[in-house]
Scaffold this motif. Sequence first.
Motif, short mmCIF file in Angstrom:
data_model
loop_
_atom_site.label_atom_id
_atom_site.label_comp_id
_atom_site.label_asym_id
_atom_site.label_seq_id
_atom_site.Cartn_x
_atom_site.Cartn_y
_atom_site.Cartn_z
N ARG A 1 0.83 -1.21 0.00
CA ARG A 1 0.00 0.00 0.00
C ARG A 1 0.86 1.25 0.00
O ARG A 1 0.58 2.23 -0.69
CB ARG A 1 -0.92 -0.02 1.22
CG ARG A 1 -1.82 1.20 1.34
CD ARG A 1 -1.25 2.15 2.37
NE ARG A 1 -2.19 3.22 2.67
CZ ARG A 1 -1.81 4.39 3.09
NH1 ARG A 1 -0.54 4.67 3.26
NH2 ARG A 1 -2.67 5.32 3.36
N GLU A 2 1.93 1.24 0.79
CA GLU A 2 2.81 2.41 0.84
C GLU A 2 3.42 2.70 -0.52
O GLU A 2 3.53 3.86 -0.93
CB GLU A 2 3.90 2.23 1.90
CG GLU A 2 3.39 2.19 3.32
CD GLU A 2 2.60 3.42 3.74
OE1 GLU A 2 2.75 4.52 3.15
OE2 GLU A 2 1.78 3.30 4.66
N ILE A 3 3.79 1.66 -1.24
CA ILE A 3 4.35 1.85 -2.58
C ILE A 3 3.30 2.42 -3.52
O ILE A 3 3.56 3.39 -4.25
CB ILE A 3 4.93 0.52 -3.12
CG1 ILE A 3 6.16 0.11 -2.29
CG2 ILE A 3 5.28 0.63 -4.60
CD1 ILE A 3 6.62 -1.32 -2.52
N VAL A 4 2.11 1.85 -3.50
CA VAL A 4 1.03 2.31 -4.38
C VAL A 4 0.67 3.77 -4.08
O VAL A 4 0.58 4.60 -4.99
CB VAL A 4 -0.22 1.41 -4.24
CG1 VAL A 4 -1.44 2.03 -4.92
CG2 VAL A 4 0.06 0.02 -4.81
N ILE A 5 0.47 4.09 -2.81
CA ILE A 5 0.05 5.45 -2.45
C ILE A 5 1.16 6.46 -2.69
O ILE A 5 0.90 7.59 -3.13
CB ILE A 5 -0.48 5.51 -1.00
CG1 ILE A 5 -1.70 4.61 -0.86
CG2 ILE A 5 -0.80 6.93 -0.58
CD1 ILE A 5 -2.84 4.89 -1.84
N SER A 6 2.40 6.08 -2.46
CA SER A 6 3.51 7.00 -2.76
C SER A 6 3.56 7.32 -4.25
O SER A 6 3.73 8.48 -4.64
CB SER A 6 4.85 6.40 -2.31
OG SER A 6 4.89 6.31 -0.91
N ALA A 7 3.41 6.30 -5.08
CA ALA A 7 3.40 6.52 -6.53
C ALA A 7 2.19 7.37 -6.93
O ALA A 7 2.31 8.28 -7.77
CB ALA A 7 3.38 5.19 -7.26
N LEU A 8 1.04 7.10 -6.33
CA LEU A 8 -0.17 7.86 -6.63
C LEU A 8 0.00 9.33 -6.25
O LEU A 8 -0.34 10.23 -7.03
CB LEU A 8 -1.37 7.26 -5.89
CG LEU A 8 -2.71 7.94 -6.13
CD1 LEU A 8 -3.15 7.78 -7.58
CD2 LEU A 8 -3.76 7.37 -5.18
N ARG A 9 0.55 9.58 -5.07
CA ARG A 9 0.77 10.97 -4.64
C ARG A 9 1.74 11.69 -5.56
O ARG A 9 1.54 12.86 -5.90
CB ARG A 9 1.28 11.00 -3.20
CG ARG A 9 0.22 10.71 -2.18
CD ARG A 9 0.76 10.85 -0.78
NE ARG A 9 -0.31 10.62 0.17
CZ ARG A 9 -0.15 10.01 1.32
NH1 ARG A 9 1.04 9.57 1.68
NH2 ARG A 9 -1.17 9.85 2.14
N GLU A 10 2.80 11.00 -5.96
CA GLU A 10 3.77 11.62 -6.88
C GLU A 10 3.10 11.96 -8.20
O GLU A 10 3.28 13.05 -8.74
CB GLU A 10 4.94 10.67 -7.10
CG GLU A 10 6.00 11.22 -8.02
CD GLU A 10 7.14 10.24 -8.25
OE1 GLU A 10 7.79 10.37 -9.30
OE2 GLU A 10 7.37 9.37 -7.40
N SER B 1 -5.73 16.21 -3.46
CA SER B 1 -6.77 15.18 -3.61
C SER B 1 -6.42 13.90 -2.87
O SER B 1 -7.29 13.11 -2.54
CB SER B 1 -6.98 14.85 -5.08
OG SER B 1 -7.36 15.98 -5.80
N VAL B 2 -5.13 13.68 -2.65
CA VAL B 2 -4.69 12.46 -1.96
C VAL B 2 -3.91 12.82 -0.70
O VAL B 2 -2.92 12.19 -0.36
CB VAL B 2 -3.87 11.54 -2.89
CG1 VAL B 2 -4.77 10.85 -3.89
CG2 VAL B 2 -2.76 12.29 -3.59
N ALA B 3 -4.38 13.82 0.02
CA ALA B 3 -3.75 14.21 1.28
C ALA B 3 -4.04 13.15 2.34
O ALA B 3 -4.95 12.33 2.20
CB ALA B 3 -4.28 15.57 1.73
N VAL B 4 -3.28 13.18 3.41
CA VAL B 4 -3.42 12.21 4.50
C VAL B 4 -4.83 12.30 5.08
O VAL B 4 -5.33 13.38 5.36
CB VAL B 4 -2.36 12.46 5.59
CG1 VAL B 4 -2.58 11.53 6.78
CG2 VAL B 4 -0.96 12.30 5.01
N SER B 5 -5.46 11.14 5.26
CA SER B 5 -6.82 11.10 5.80
C SER B 5 -6.80 10.67 7.26
O SER B 5 -5.79 10.17 7.76
CB SER B 5 -7.67 10.12 4.99
OG SER B 5 -7.27 8.79 5.26
N TYR B 6 -7.95 10.82 7.91
CA TYR B 6 -8.09 10.39 9.30
C TYR B 6 -7.89 8.89 9.42
O TYR B 6 -7.24 8.42 10.36
CB TYR B 6 -9.47 10.81 9.83
CG TYR B 6 -9.69 10.37 11.26
CD1 TYR B 6 -9.05 11.01 12.31
CD2 TYR B 6 -10.53 9.29 11.54
CE1 TYR B 6 -9.23 10.59 13.61
CE2 TYR B 6 -10.72 8.88 12.84
CZ TYR B 6 -10.07 9.53 13.87
OH TYR B 6 -10.25 9.11 15.17
#
Length: 190
Positions: A99-108, A118-123
């Motif tokens: 998940r960390e890899i996917v979300i890091s790539a998505l944020r980039e 749009s992909v800021a840290v959520s609760y």
Amino acid sequence: MTLANQLTLFRIVLIPLLVIVFYLPFAWSYPVAAMIFTIAAITDWLDGYVARRYNQSTPFGAFLDPVADKLMVAVALVLLVGAHANAWLAIPALVIVGREIVISALREWMAELGKRASVAVSYVGKVKTTFQMLAIIALLSVSPDSHADWLILGYVMLYIAALLTLWSMVIYLRAAWPELMAETTVSPSE
């Protein structure tokens, strides 16, 4: 160099210390490794607090803080998967690291589009991080061969963290879905 950035760098310096202590052939290596990880987890919270409270946010800190977090968690999970050598620990660890890899790539990618917010840290992500840190601390604190309650608690919390990890990933992917599915023309060089 701000105090917040120094705390983040300190967390990175703790990583090799964690590895060395974890592999020491002494019974006390487990609780000391857990203590090192606990200190790192506290500095994770503290550097963010200091940066916001004292207006010490910097581009370097914004880059380095998530890198330090992901390195510390990934290294701890690799240590634990190696020590426990079972699928019960490997599966949630795979979910969390994947998940960390996917979300890091998505944020980039979203940042390249100018839509990083749009992909800021959520609760849900913050709750996931809390369970993840507590699970890792519990699992590091005892030998994988023990039958301690901490071990059971660590496994349960790690599975909760993995479920929250998947949930938060769905939230992030939903937020980015319109951009992911947008039809654009791709240049021949791509």
